[in-house]
Design a protein around this motif. Structure first.
Motif, mmCIF file in Angstrom:
data_model
loop_
_atom_site.group_PDB
_atom_site.id
_atom_site.type_symbol
_atom_site.label_atom_id
_atom_site.label_comp_id
_atom_site.label_asym_id
_atom_site.label_seq_id
_atom_site.Cartn_x
_atom_site.Cartn_y
_atom_site.Cartn_z
ATOM 1 N N TRP A 165 -37.125 13.538 -7.770
ATOM 2 C CA TRP A 165 -35.875 14.063 -8.623
ATOM 3 C C TRP A 165 -34.580 13.121 -8.567
ATOM 4 O O TRP A 165 -34.068 12.706 -9.521
ATOM 5 C CB TRP A 165 -35.126 15.465 -7.880
ATOM 6 C CG TRP A 165 -34.048 15.741 -8.717
ATOM 7 C CD1 TRP A 165 -34.263 16.668 -9.688
ATOM 8 C CD2 TRP A 165 -32.596 15.512 -8.373
ATOM 9 N NE1 TRP A 165 -32.872 17.181 -10.019
ATOM 10 C CE2 TRP A 165 -31.979 16.265 -9.265
ATOM 11 C CE3 TRP A 165 -31.915 14.801 -7.481
ATOM 12 C CZ2 TRP A 165 -30.597 16.432 -9.260
ATOM 13 C CZ3 TRP A 165 -30.703 14.886 -7.410
ATOM 14 C CH2 TRP A 165 -29.882 15.473 -8.078
ATOM 15 N N PHE A 166 -34.299 12.492 -7.253
ATOM 16 C CA PHE A 166 -33.279 11.460 -7.243
ATOM 17 C C PHE A 166 -33.430 10.136 -7.955
ATOM 18 O O PHE A 166 -32.998 9.748 -8.809
ATOM 19 C CB PHE A 166 -33.118 11.214 -5.561
ATOM 20 C CG PHE A 166 -31.961 10.176 -5.605
ATOM 21 C CD1 PHE A 166 -30.633 10.695 -5.513
ATOM 22 C CD2 PHE A 166 -32.251 8.779 -5.435
ATOM 23 C CE1 PHE A 166 -29.664 9.583 -5.123
ATOM 24 C CE2 PHE A 166 -31.290 7.814 -5.082
ATOM 25 C CZ PHE A 166 -29.992 8.327 -5.231
ATOM 26 N N ASP A 167 -34.896 9.778 -7.968
ATOM 27 C CA ASP A 167 -35.422 8.532 -8.717
ATOM 28 C C ASP A 167 -35.247 8.669 -10.091
ATOM 29 O O ASP A 167 -34.688 7.899 -10.874
ATOM 30 C CB ASP A 167 -36.378 8.234 -8.312
ATOM 31 C CG ASP A 167 -36.963 6.736 -8.927
ATOM 32 O OD1 ASP A 167 -36.231 5.696 -8.631
ATOM 33 O OD2 ASP A 167 -37.956 6.619 -9.799
ATOM 34 N N GLY A 168 -35.294 10.089 -10.543
ATOM 35 C CA GLY A 168 -35.186 10.280 -12.001
ATOM 36 C C GLY A 168 -33.760 10.093 -12.579
ATOM 37 O O GLY A 168 -33.524 9.806 -13.504
ATOM 38 N N VAL A 169 -32.971 10.691 -11.453
ATOM 39 C CA VAL A 169 -31.543 10.661 -12.022
ATOM 40 C C VAL A 169 -31.007 9.094 -11.976
ATOM 41 O O VAL A 169 -30.250 8.933 -13.118
ATOM 42 C CB VAL A 169 -30.718 11.278 -10.849
ATOM 43 C CG1 VAL A 169 -29.088 10.985 -10.744
ATOM 44 C CG2 VAL A 169 -30.744 12.769 -10.899
ATOM 45 N N VAL A 170 -31.597 8.153 -11.103
ATOM 46 C CA VAL A 170 -31.419 7.024 -10.960
ATOM 47 C C VAL A 170 -31.739 6.309 -12.284
ATOM 48 O O VAL A 170 -30.942 5.205 -12.875
ATOM 49 C CB VAL A 170 -31.833 6.173 -9.972
ATOM 50 C CG1 VAL A 170 -31.582 4.563 -9.951
ATOM 51 C CG2 VAL A 170 -31.045 6.869 -8.680
ATOM 52 N N GLU A 171 -33.157 6.414 -12.665
ATOM 53 C CA GLU A 171 -33.347 5.897 -13.903
ATOM 54 C C GLU A 171 -32.824 6.172 -15.362
ATOM 55 O O GLU A 171 -32.430 5.603 -16.090
ATOM 56 C CB GLU A 171 -34.968 6.242 -14.073
ATOM 57 C CG GLU A 171 -36.184 5.405 -13.304
ATOM 58 C CD GLU A 171 -35.891 4.143 -13.344
ATOM 59 O OE1 GLU A 171 -36.252 3.576 -14.353
ATOM 60 O OE2 GLU A 171 -35.585 3.281 -12.447
ATOM 61 N N LEU A 172 -32.478 7.693 -15.422
ATOM 62 C CA LEU A 172 -31.585 7.977 -16.437
ATOM 63 C C LEU A 172 -30.244 7.305 -16.441
ATOM 64 O O LEU A 172 -29.871 6.893 -17.630
ATOM 65 C CB LEU A 172 -31.394 9.557 -16.319
ATOM 66 C CG LEU A 172 -30.535 10.115 -17.308
ATOM 67 C CD1 LEU A 172 -31.352 10.192 -18.661
ATOM 68 C CD2 LEU A 172 -30.085 11.500 -16.765
ATOM 69 N N MET A 173 -29.731 7.339 -15.410
ATOM 70 C CA MET A 173 -28.263 6.867 -15.411
ATOM 71 C C MET A 173 -28.381 5.296 -15.577
ATOM 72 O O MET A 173 -27.573 4.735 -16.516
ATOM 73 C CB MET A 173 -27.628 6.941 -13.961
ATOM 74 C CG MET A 173 -27.415 8.172 -13.651
ATOM 75 S SD MET A 173 -26.239 9.145 -14.605
ATOM 76 C CE MET A 173 -24.634 8.390 -14.052
ATOM 77 N N LYS A 174 -29.276 4.437 -15.079
ATOM 78 C CA LYS A 174 -29.409 3.161 -15.172
ATOM 79 C C LYS A 174 -29.719 2.803 -16.523
ATOM 80 O O LYS A 174 -29.182 1.977 -17.261
ATOM 81 C CB LYS A 174 -30.855 2.494 -14.354
ATOM 82 C CG LYS A 174 -30.918 1.030 -14.524
ATOM 83 C CD LYS A 174 -31.788 0.540 -13.513
ATOM 84 C CE LYS A 174 -33.320 1.096 -13.598
ATOM 85 N NZ LYS A 174 -34.416 0.534 -12.874
ATOM 86 N N LYS A 175 -30.862 3.476 -17.344
ATOM 87 C CA LYS A 175 -30.980 3.000 -18.699
ATOM 88 C C LYS A 175 -29.878 3.741 -19.900
ATOM 89 O O LYS A 175 -29.754 2.900 -20.813
ATOM 90 C CB LYS A 175 -32.348 3.985 -19.096
ATOM 91 C CG LYS A 175 -33.420 3.305 -18.284
ATOM 92 C CD LYS A 175 -34.737 3.988 -18.627
ATOM 93 C CE LYS A 175 -36.062 3.339 -17.773
ATOM 94 N NZ LYS A 175 -37.248 4.144 -17.937
ATOM 95 N N HIS A 176 -29.307 4.749 -19.406
ATOM 96 C CA HIS A 176 -28.510 5.259 -20.676
ATOM 97 C C HIS A 176 -26.919 5.436 -20.301
ATOM 98 O O HIS A 176 -26.250 5.745 -21.231
ATOM 99 C CB HIS A 176 -29.136 6.553 -21.226
ATOM 100 C CG HIS A 176 -30.498 6.303 -21.925
ATOM 101 N ND1 HIS A 176 -30.663 5.510 -23.055
ATOM 102 C CD2 HIS A 176 -31.796 6.447 -21.284
ATOM 103 C CE1 HIS A 176 -31.961 5.750 -23.254
ATOM 104 N NE2 HIS A 176 -32.703 6.067 -22.303
#
Length: 771
Positions: free
Chosen positions: A576-587
């Motif tokens: 869950w946390f890594d999903g947040v990080v990826e979303l934030m980093k990309k967009h």
């Protein structure tokens, strides 16, 4: 140019070190006359290990040549004529040196600038100290090391002087010893003479011989004392060398390696190796000098054996100092650039190994070859126990041999593996619930070389940080979790690759914050309330706690982190946390850095916060039910019940949604969203990210525009719309959800949904009651 002005103020040893940076490889005159231009160039933007950067380096070389020629052309007068000739000569010289290898010019200048900066900083710290200001701990340690080197230098010089005195005394002793033999031979030759003639001559010779023998007896005792004193002095120096080496290798180098490991989690860069190399080279130089002195002592002892323990003492000293230099050489064979810790098969990767004492020991005179192999955790354990693992590996690495190169400008000896690829991997039997993404490997780098004319032969090896091998991108998330846990909680000197199964929650928070800051490229990390939210997610039974102190003594296990799914979900805490990080980093990185995304807020908190604000107030929070999802929550009137206010939540957006339309444009589309919590007008926050309006028809075609609509909150748009299609990008009905959660299996593919909607009539809005 400011750096060069400060560099010219250096004095003493610092000035000599600065001057030693220059030579034929880069004349100091070029640095002086092009100081401003040199300091204004982006040398650090060139990746030295990337061959694709050669064009950028070539451009910098050509620009340097042009600047030199321009500077030369502007010189006038007699002195100017000589300078013009000199600068033109330097331009030709540098072009000839670096034209075929422009990256080496960049490497050279980067080394010079970083070294100057270090020397200036050290001089500044020293001057602050003399002015009574307290030095920080780093400067104090450096000062302690430099003072110890001065003490070692004086001790080595003193023992060298004493050794010369011993050698001179011994040489004179041998001359007198030979003189004694000559007198004895003369006495023996008198036997053939008549007694009357023989007696007076024999008496004289016997007296002379007695005098010489008495001197030899006294001098033998003196020589023995000299030897014992010198061996004691060497023993003290060896102890000082060992202490200094322990400080540099077991503290400074270990700390550098620890910083390198934390940099893998997003921590600050580990920093350059120039200071460490200078220390290690000084150590190597002094160890070698003392070893040569001890060997000369051994030679003198063999040349003139005297009763006493000297041979045993010198043999012990020789063994000790050889062990010290062996430890120095083997410990300074290090990995400067680590291979990727999540390593995908059939994918190119790079690494760099470096021998910090290679230049000082002239290893580059016969450049050694380095080999890289991948080994398992069990094989790594056997290696550290010196158990034979020859020819054992856990896979096949292509392009795994490289010759070490010596860079004269920087004095570094290193091997750059630029095009390695893991062709295959051989996995071991897994234990219990362990998955393939929890299995750790390491890249072993090995080499062999000799120093001192084959006097000493070294077989050196070093292990990379743990590597998790994947074969598909879908494994990256779990592999990253293994790496993050290992980097954060590994202890120095551990058995490969042991890590604790449980850690305190604040320790994990530090690791997560480090990772988050690195991915956002900003100082805005995870605040205390964000960490409380994460703690409540990791420990659902403690959800009533809102104080960070309530979690300070709570431990979290590896299983809780990334093996067991969260209650009611099909994903783990880390996923869950890594999903947040990826979303934030990309967009969404700019919006986080602007403070526009609250993110770590649960549904109840969002409702309580928004109900205290005017209608149209909204906030952005991460979805509880979807990996990498973010939802908009806002307060508005209940259209079905007059006078009642409710908090509404849109179905979460994901990366797929933002690849179609950005967050800022989506917020702009929704006219009922007025204020970003607590009271910031939305245009003030998001307007700079809005996509400019589309132009009118071009070449007879009208370009359609995608916009989102929430039917219950649709209001006329005052702006003209050209053939605009009102569409929704949320998924299947109902569009609105009071909780902002949904089941991924019940939603439509976004791209397919958009395509379907674009075929519908212009007015096609659904109503959906709040659930």
């Amino acid at each position: 140019m400011a750096m060069w002005i400060q560099a010219q103020q250096l004095q003493g040893d610092a000035l000599h070190q600065m001057q030693a940076l220059y030579g034929q490889h880069f004349p100091i005159e070029v640095r002086h006359y092009l100081a401003q231009w040199i300091e204004s160039q982006l040398w650090d933007s060139v990746e030295l290990d990337n061959p694709a950067e050669e064009a950028k380096a070539k451009h910098l070389l050509d620009s340097l040549m042009a600047e030199l020629q321009r500077k030369a052309q502007h010189q006038v007068g007699e002195d100017g004529f000589l300078l013009k000739i000199k600068l033109g000569h330097y331009a030709t010289q540098l072009k000839g040196t670096y034209d075929r290898c422009p990256l080496e010019l960049v490497r050279c200048i980067k080394h010079i600038l970083h070294s100057e900066q270090r020397l200036v900083q050290e001089a500044t710290n020293a001057s602050c100290g003399s002015a009574g200001q307290a030095l920080d701990s780093l400067s104090q340690r450096h000062q302690q090391i430099n003072q110890a080197f001065e003490e070692l230098r004086l001790a080595t010089q003193e023992s060298e002087n004493e050794l010369r005195k011993l050698q001179h005394s011994q040489e004179y002793f041998i001359i007198q010893y030979q003189e004694n033999h000559r007198i004895q031979a003369q006495i023996n030759s008198l036997a053939t003479l008549p007694l009357a003639e023989r007696t007076p001559r024999e008496t004289t010779l016997q007296s002379k011989r007695a005098t010489v023998e008495a001197w030899l007896t006294r001098e033998a005792s003196t020589l023995q004392k000299y030897r014992l004193d010198l061996s004691e002095q060497h023993q003290k120096t060896v102890n000082l060398l060992r202490k200094q080496q322990t400080l540099i290798l077991d503290e400074e180098l270990i700390q550098w390696k620890r910083r390198q490991q934390l940099a893998g989690n997003g921590g600050p860069a580990e920093g350059g190796l120039d200071v460490l190399q200078s220390w290690c080279e000084k150590l190597a130089d002094m160890i070698w000098q003392n070893r040569q002195q001890i060997r000369r002592c051994e030679h003198l002892t063999q040349q003139l054996p005297l009763p006493g323990p000297m041979e045993e003492l010198l043999s012990k000293l020789n063994s000790e100092i050889t062990d010290i230099i062996s430890a120095l050489v083997t410990s300074t064979f290090i990995i400067e650039k680590q291979p990727p810790q999540v390593l995908k098969t059939q994918t190119k990767f790079a690494a760099t190994v470096r021998l910090l004492v290679g230049g000082k020991l002239n290893v580059h005179m016969n450049p050694p070859q380095v080999k890289a192999v991948i080994v398992s955790e069990q094989q790594a354990k056997a290696l550290l126990k010196n158990e034979s693992t020859r020819n054992d590996s856990s896979g096949e690495i292509l392009n795994n041999n490289c010759v070490m190169e010596y860079h004269q400008a920087t004095g570094t000896l290193s091997a750059h593996f630029r095009n390695m690829s893991l062709k295959r991997i051989k996995r071991s039997d897994r234990r219990g619930a362990e998955s393939v993404t929890e299995e750790k490997f390491t890249v072993l780098f090995e080499s062999q070389f000799s120093v001192g004319g084959n006097e000493l032969v070294f077989h050196v090896k070093t292990l990379s940080l743990p590597v998790v091998v994947i074969v598909h991108g879908s494994q990256d998330n779990n592999a990253t979790a293994t790496v993050l846990w290992d980097n954060a909680f590994a202890e120095p000197g551990r058995v490969p690759f042991m890590v604790p199964d449980k850690v305190l929650w604040p320790q994990l928070c530090e690791a997560l914050d480090m990772k988050y800051k690195a991915e956002m490229h900003s100082g805005r990390g995870l605040a205390e309330d964000n960490l409380v939210f994460l703690a409540q997610k990791a420990f659902p039974s403690n959800n009533n706690n809102s104080n960070p102190e309530d979690y300070s003594s709570v431990t979290i296990s590896w299983s809780q982190f990334n093996r067991e799914s969260l209650p009611g979900r099909n994903f783990t805490f880390w996923q869950w946390f890594d999903g947040v990080v990826e979303l934030m980093k990309k967009h969404l990185k700019p919006h986080w850095n602007d403070g526009a995304i609250m993110g770590f807020v649960n549904k109840q908190q969002a409702q309580d916060m928004l109900l205290s604000k005017p209608n149209g107030t909204f906030l952005l929070r991460f979805s509880d039910s979807e990996i990498g999802g973010i939802t908009i929550a806002w307060v508005a009137e209940n259209p079905n019940k007059t006078g009642e206010r409710l908090v509404w939540n849109l179905l979460p957006y994901t990366t797929k949604d933002f690849s179609i339309r950005s967050l800022a444009d989506r917020i702009s589309d929704l006219n009922h969203l007025l204020f970003l919590y607590p009271d910031r007008p939305k245009d003030e926050v998001f307007a700079k990210y809005y996509t400019p309006p589309l132009s009118k028809a071009v070449d007879g075609y009208v370009k359609p525009q995608i916009k989102q609509v929430v039917p219950e909150f649709t209001t006329p748009n005052p702006e003209p719309v050209y053939m605009e299609q009102a569409t929704s990008l949320f998924g299947s009905d109902p569009m609105l959800d009071a909780d902002g959660d949904f089941d991924l299996d019940d939603t439509m593919d976004v791209a397919r949904h958009v395509e379907e909607l674009l075929r519908r009539p212009m007015v096609n809005q659904w109503s959906s009651p709040q659930s």
